[in-house]
Design an enzyme around this catalytic site. Structure first.
Site, PDB file in Angstrom:
ATOM      1  N   ASP A  64       0.876  -1.162   0.000  1.00  0.00           N
ATOM      2  CA  ASP A  64       0.000   0.000   0.000  1.00  0.00           C
ATOM      3  C   ASP A  64       0.913   1.211   0.000  1.00  0.00           C
ATOM      4  O   ASP A  64       1.570   1.508   1.001  1.00  0.00           O
ATOM      5  CB  ASP A  64      -0.890  -0.012   1.245  1.00  0.00           C
ATOM      6  CG  ASP A  64      -1.777   1.217   1.354  1.00  0.00           C
ATOM      7  OD1 ASP A  64      -1.672   2.126   0.498  1.00  0.00           O
ATOM      8  OD2 ASP A  64      -2.574   1.281   2.306  1.00  0.00           O
ATOM      9  N   ASN A  91       4.360   2.962 -10.519  1.00  0.00           N
ATOM     10  CA  ASN A  91       3.196   3.037 -11.407  1.00  0.00           C
ATOM     11  C   ASN A  91       1.891   3.281 -10.659  1.00  0.00           C
ATOM     12  O   ASN A  91       0.948   3.837 -11.230  1.00  0.00           O
ATOM     13  CB  ASN A  91       3.084   1.735 -12.210  1.00  0.00           C
ATOM     14  CG  ASN A  91       1.760   1.612 -12.916  1.00  0.00           C
ATOM     15  OD1 ASN A  91       1.516   2.267 -13.927  1.00  0.00           O
ATOM     16  ND2 ASN A  91       0.859   0.790 -12.375  1.00  0.00           N
ATOM     17  N   SER A 148       2.120  11.644 -16.470  1.00  0.00           N
ATOM     18  CA  SER A 148       1.112  11.916 -17.492  1.00  0.00           C
ATOM     19  C   SER A 148       1.393  13.281 -18.089  1.00  0.00           C
ATOM     20  O   SER A 148       1.809  14.203 -17.373  1.00  0.00           O
ATOM     21  CB  SER A 148      -0.296  11.917 -16.884  1.00  0.00           C
ATOM     22  OG  SER A 148      -1.240  12.454 -17.795  1.00  0.00           O
ATOM     23  N   ALA A 163      -6.722  18.074  -9.129  1.00  0.00           N
ATOM     24  CA  ALA A 163      -5.962  17.264  -8.181  1.00  0.00           C
ATOM     25  C   ALA A 163      -4.998  16.354  -8.943  1.00  0.00           C
ATOM     26  O   ALA A 163      -3.804  16.312  -8.642  1.00  0.00           O
ATOM     27  CB  ALA A 163      -6.892  16.432  -7.302  1.00  0.00           C
ATOM     28  N   TYR A 164      -5.529  15.646  -9.929  1.00  0.00           N
ATOM     29  CA  TYR A 164      -4.709  14.676 -10.663  1.00  0.00           C
ATOM     30  C   TYR A 164      -3.577  15.340 -11.451  1.00  0.00           C
ATOM     31  O   TYR A 164      -2.409  14.947 -11.330  1.00  0.00           O
ATOM     32  CB  TYR A 164      -5.591  13.864 -11.613  1.00  0.00           C
ATOM     33  CG  TYR A 164      -4.807  12.911 -12.477  1.00  0.00           C
ATOM     34  CD1 TYR A 164      -4.286  11.741 -11.943  1.00  0.00           C
ATOM     35  CD2 TYR A 164      -4.567  13.183 -13.829  1.00  0.00           C
ATOM     36  CE1 TYR A 164      -3.548  10.860 -12.727  1.00  0.00           C
ATOM     37  CE2 TYR A 164      -3.836  12.319 -14.619  1.00  0.00           C
ATOM     38  CZ  TYR A 164      -3.327  11.156 -14.060  1.00  0.00           C
ATOM     39  OH  TYR A 164      -2.591  10.299 -14.833  1.00  0.00           O
ATOM     40  N   LYS A 168       0.837  15.039 -11.053  1.00  0.00           N
ATOM     41  CA  LYS A 168       1.822  14.576 -12.026  1.00  0.00           C
ATOM     42  C   LYS A 168       2.882  15.652 -12.280  1.00  0.00           C
ATOM     43  O   LYS A 168       4.050  15.329 -12.542  1.00  0.00           O
ATOM     44  CB  LYS A 168       1.127  14.164 -13.327  1.00  0.00           C
ATOM     45  CG  LYS A 168       0.202  12.958 -13.163  1.00  0.00           C
ATOM     46  CD  LYS A 168       0.933  11.744 -12.582  1.00  0.00           C
ATOM     47  CE  LYS A 168       0.065  10.501 -12.538  1.00  0.00           C
ATOM     48  NZ  LYS A 168       0.784   9.321 -12.009  1.00  0.00           N
ATOM     49  N   THR A 199      -7.867   1.338 -20.161  1.00  0.00           N
ATOM     50  CA  THR A 199      -7.783   0.632 -18.886  1.00  0.00           C
ATOM     51  C   THR A 199      -9.006   0.986 -18.049  1.00  0.00           C
ATOM     52  O   THR A 199      -9.825   1.818 -18.438  1.00  0.00           O
ATOM     53  CB  THR A 199      -6.520   1.040 -18.099  1.00  0.00           C
ATOM     54  OG1 THR A 199      -6.608   2.437 -17.782  1.00  0.00           O
ATOM     55  CG2 THR A 199      -5.256   0.794 -18.904  1.00  0.00           C
TER      56      THR A 199
END
Length: 241
Positions: A64, A91, A148, A163-164, A168, A199
């Site tokens: 985790d 990853n 990304s 946020a995402y 990155k 995915t």
């Protein structure tokens, strides 16, 4: 008589599915022993079974990335099993929920931001620092951070995800800091963008396969000793960010 060389060992976090599994498979096909890092024991075991069925030597590592103790225990497991680590691929990551304006910068949910940063950024730091002593035992250690191009300050790609995307950006910046710290050593670290891949993460919308997305990570994980350091790459080469 020449001495048989020990196989190289790679740890891939979030390797139970998607791009992570494809990276594990790609490295395994090159002869790496693959440590499958994942939280879910059932999915972790299934991934190991699939790799073994393809003729790849693999073992599961409960991991985790949001837990300091879990990262430390994962390092211990690898130390006991193989004694060293040649490649780390960070990853594991998540997009975070975006409903009800949770990732609109004007209504950003700070709990979502904290959760995304804890996995995508702090998780990479936790795992990297936990396994550094094992990487130091390898002749040509490599670290790959899966990023990304949504984190690029120059490209402005993808939807607004406040946020995402910044997670990155920060991961890319940390990659540079690690590269500066590793200057003069045999540890090479880079970040990569796998592209928009079909995915669970993307709802299986694009037609780019996980194997296609994994190719750049596998390439960076197997760089020659004179390879680039602290860069951000995709299939086309260096990514502006």
């Amino acid at each position: 008589m020449t001495q048989e060389r020990e196989p190289q060992v790679a740890l891939v976090t979030g390797a139970n599915k998607g791009i992570g599994f494809a990276i594990a498979s790609g490295l395994g096909a090159l002869g790496f022993v693959v440590a499958v890092g994942a939280r879910d024991s059932a999915r972790r075991g299934e991934a190991v079974g699939r790799l073994e069925a393809a003729g790849i030597e693999a073992f599961g590592v409960a991991l985790d990335v949001t837990s300091d103790s879990s990262a430390a225990q994962a390092a211990d497991i690898i130390a006991q099993r193989t004694g060293r680590l040649d490649v780390l691929v960070n990853n594991a990551g998540l997009a975070g929920r975006s409903d009800h304006g949770a990732q609109d910068p004007t209504t950003l949910d700070l709990d979502v931001l904290r959760t995304v940063l804890d996995t995508n950024v702090l998780g990479a730091v936790r795992v990297t620092n936990a396994v550094l002593p094992l990487l130091a035992r390898a002749p040509s250690p490599r670290i790959v951070n899966v990023s990304s191009n949504m984190g690029s300050l120059a490209l402005h790609t993808g939807p607004i995800l406040a946020a995402y995307a910044p997670s990155k950006t920060l991961l890319n910046s940390l990659t540079v800091q690690y590269a500066r710290r590793f200057e003069g050593t045999n540890i090479i670290i880079n970040a990569c963008c796998p592209g928009y891949v079909a995915t669970d993460f993307t709802g299986h919308l694009p037609d780019r396969t996980p194997e296609e997305g994994a190719a750049i990570a596998v390439r960076l994980a197997t760089l020659a000793d004179d390879g680039p350091r602290g860069g951000f790459f995709d299939d086309g080469g260096e990514v502006p960010w």
